[in-house]
Design a protein around this motif. Structure first.
Motif, mmCIF file in Angstrom:
data_model
loop_
_atom_site.group_PDB
_atom_site.id
_atom_site.type_symbol
_atom_site.label_atom_id
_atom_site.label_comp_id
_atom_site.label_asym_id
_atom_site.label_seq_id
_atom_site.Cartn_x
_atom_site.Cartn_y
_atom_site.Cartn_z
ATOM 1 N N ARG A 168 0.811 -1.220 0.000
ATOM 2 C CA ARG A 168 0.000 0.000 0.000
ATOM 3 C C ARG A 168 0.842 1.266 0.000
ATOM 4 O O ARG A 168 0.586 2.219 -0.736
ATOM 5 N N SER A 169 1.876 1.254 0.810
ATOM 6 C CA SER A 169 2.691 2.468 0.911
ATOM 7 C C SER A 169 3.412 2.769 -0.397
ATOM 8 O O SER A 169 3.651 3.922 -0.718
ATOM 9 N N ALA A 170 3.745 1.735 -1.121
ATOM 10 C CA ALA A 170 4.415 1.943 -2.406
ATOM 11 C C ALA A 170 3.474 2.637 -3.389
ATOM 12 O O ALA A 170 3.898 3.481 -4.179
ATOM 13 N N PHE A 171 2.209 2.286 -3.299
ATOM 14 C CA PHE A 171 1.222 2.916 -4.179
ATOM 15 C C PHE A 171 1.216 4.425 -3.993
ATOM 16 O O PHE A 171 1.330 5.189 -4.956
ATOM 17 N N TYR A 172 1.145 4.827 -2.724
ATOM 18 C CA TYR A 172 0.967 6.249 -2.451
ATOM 19 C C TYR A 172 2.262 7.054 -2.587
ATOM 20 O O TYR A 172 2.237 8.278 -2.490
ATOM 21 N N THR A 173 3.374 6.401 -2.782
ATOM 22 C CA THR A 173 4.600 7.158 -3.076
ATOM 23 C C THR A 173 4.648 7.564 -4.544
ATOM 24 O O THR A 173 5.443 8.412 -4.919
ATOM 25 N N HIS A 174 3.799 6.953 -5.346
ATOM 26 C CA HIS A 174 3.828 7.262 -6.775
ATOM 27 C C HIS A 174 2.561 7.956 -7.260
ATOM 28 O O HIS A 174 2.614 8.784 -8.167
ATOM 29 N N PHE A 175 1.440 7.612 -6.661
ATOM 30 C CA PHE A 175 0.164 8.175 -7.116
ATOM 31 C C PHE A 175 -0.631 8.670 -5.911
ATOM 32 O O PHE A 175 -0.581 8.075 -4.841
ATOM 33 N N VAL A 176 -1.352 9.740 -6.123
ATOM 34 C CA VAL A 176 -2.076 10.307 -4.985
ATOM 35 C C VAL A 176 -3.348 9.526 -4.696
ATOM 36 O O VAL A 176 -3.785 9.429 -3.557
ATOM 37 N N ASP A 177 -3.949 8.950 -5.718
ATOM 38 C CA ASP A 177 -5.116 8.101 -5.506
ATOM 39 C C ASP A 177 -5.420 7.297 -6.768
ATOM 40 O O ASP A 177 -4.669 7.352 -7.739
ATOM 41 N N LYS A 178 -6.531 6.624 -6.755
ATOM 42 C CA LYS A 178 -6.910 5.750 -7.863
ATOM 43 C C LYS A 178 -7.042 6.531 -9.162
ATOM 44 O O LYS A 178 -6.587 6.086 -10.217
ATOM 45 N N ASP A 179 -7.656 7.703 -9.073
ATOM 46 C CA ASP A 179 -7.845 8.518 -10.269
ATOM 47 C C ASP A 179 -6.519 8.948 -10.874
ATOM 48 O O ASP A 179 -6.364 8.983 -12.098
ATOM 49 N N ASP A 180 -5.583 9.268 -10.012
ATOM 50 C CA ASP A 180 -4.261 9.676 -10.482
ATOM 51 C C ASP A 180 -3.600 8.540 -11.257
ATOM 52 O O ASP A 180 -2.982 8.753 -12.300
ATOM 53 N N LEU A 181 -3.762 7.345 -10.729
ATOM 54 C CA LEU A 181 -3.214 6.172 -11.416
ATOM 55 C C LEU A 181 -3.833 6.032 -12.799
ATOM 56 O O LEU A 181 -3.128 5.833 -13.793
ATOM 57 N N LEU A 182 -5.136 6.159 -12.857
ATOM 58 C CA LEU A 182 -5.833 6.073 -14.142
ATOM 59 C C LEU A 182 -5.316 7.117 -15.117
ATOM 60 O O LEU A 182 -5.059 6.823 -16.285
ATOM 61 N N ALA A 183 -5.149 8.329 -14.614
ATOM 62 C CA ALA A 183 -4.703 9.428 -15.472
ATOM 63 C C ALA A 183 -3.342 9.129 -16.089
ATOM 64 O O ALA A 183 -3.090 9.443 -17.244
ATOM 65 N N HIS A 184 -2.465 8.528 -15.300
ATOM 66 C CA HIS A 184 -1.133 8.227 -15.818
ATOM 67 C C HIS A 184 -1.135 7.068 -16.804
ATOM 68 O O HIS A 184 -0.123 6.796 -17.437
#
Lengths: 199, 199
Positions: free
Chosen positions: A52-68
DNA sequence: CGGAATTTGTGCGTTAACGAACAACTTTCT
DNA sequence: AGAAAGTTGTTCGTTAACGCACAAATTCCG
């Protein structure tokens, strides 16, 4: 920020690239199975096999991930553009056909699962990236022609082209009528060519 | 050591599992393309996208990596064994058929590229693992039958069975004649059944 | 043969990912 | 409504993987 364009700095750490790709891929495969809104971060984490922590070091949330996620779509574009034989296909509209075709391919697998929100995020982001790409290409071309300006400012033109493109793209996706990628690309051309010609 | 048998301790770190798998997979895919002896560590590193130092924290050298590759082959075996319906198919020879079939599948893609050395390493390791698995299974079974012993010591029997199996397997691989997996499995049975029956 | 190039294995300071725990918030169920 | 279950986003000490550089061994090649 920098997709992977500039040769500046050291190239990204293996671990970073791995984690990003794992998460991006996980989301993509999940969207193929269920609606974007119903996807929860934990699912992405499990499928990507990432903490989980690795996720939030790269993306601010689910939408941010989608955007990238569009980098995978648009990222390969400039390579094709710069590697083209320098013939005459690098007008300001070199990007449209490729994207229309890509969207057409992914239509039934992923796009219809995005929902209102997901689609909005992606369109916004696509617009953003396109503006940047078109602006660069426009500047490069203007510089070749001895800075001959006086018409429409290039940054405005870039925003106009990107905006119109996304508009047409959105209309195409929403429209029930089955139009081929080439046809909708022609439609797009018809819309913007007059403006381009007048410049 | 411990393959992944005992439920003791915390489960392995995600990173460890990832790195191991990446290296194992990389070697496997490389063997599909060229001879084992001609493969160099750097190639494995590049394909696995893993740093050099990470390699040596898990494996002492290329041969060690190869040796650990059989876990993918034999690792799924005990699961199938313990999950079987407790019917009557768990004799001491429950492993042979599955392995013969697996080898048959991988024959043309990888095995023939191992060369003398690679094959020797793998056979040795296979023998090792088999001895352990058979010994455990033998003990479990003996305990069910109220420790009725007096015949051949179970550890000796395990070594004998594993040794004979690897011998037959090796002969099968080297032999030019095309024998089906089932047939060679029958051959193996014919060899060891008398000994088993006399116990 | 003998020098150049490659490969191997090790050491080490730096950093990303881990896992686990946490409060705040939202959903679900009764 | 109100309790239980689940989700989100953050923090922090620990650890695996990183990248780089190195000497020793090996292979390549004129």
């Amino acid at each position: 920020m920098g997709i992977r364009s500039m040769p500046a700095g050291k190239r990204t750490d293996r671990r970073v690239a791995r984690t990003r790709k794992a998460l991006l891929d996980a989301l993509h495969s999940l969207i193929c199975e269920k609606d974007y809104d119903s996807i929860v971060v934990k699912e992405i984490l499990d499928r990507a096999d990432v903490g989980r922590s690795a996720f939030y070091t790269h993306f601010v949330d689910k939408d941010d991930l989608l955007a990238h996620g569009i980098h995978d779509i648009v990222g390969g574009l400039p390579a094709r553009h710069s590697q083209s034989d320098e013939s005459r296909n690098d007008g300001p509209l070199w990007f449209s056909q490729t994207i229309f075709e890509h969207v057409d391919r992914q239509r039934r697998t992923t796009i219809h699962r995005l929902g209102r929100r997901g689609a909005a995020i992606l369109h916004q982001r696509l617009n953003q990236v396109l503006v940047k790409m078109i602006a660069e290409q426009l500047d490069t071309e203007a510089r070749k022609q001895h800075k001959r300006d006086g018409g429409i400012p290039s940054d405005l033109l870039a925003q106009y082209l990107a905006g119109t493109f996304v508009l047409v793209l959105n209309w195409w996706i929403e429209s029930k009528s089955q139009i081929s990628p080439s046809a909708v690309n022609d439609l797009f051309s018809s819309l913007v060519m007059p403006v381009l010609a007048s410049n």
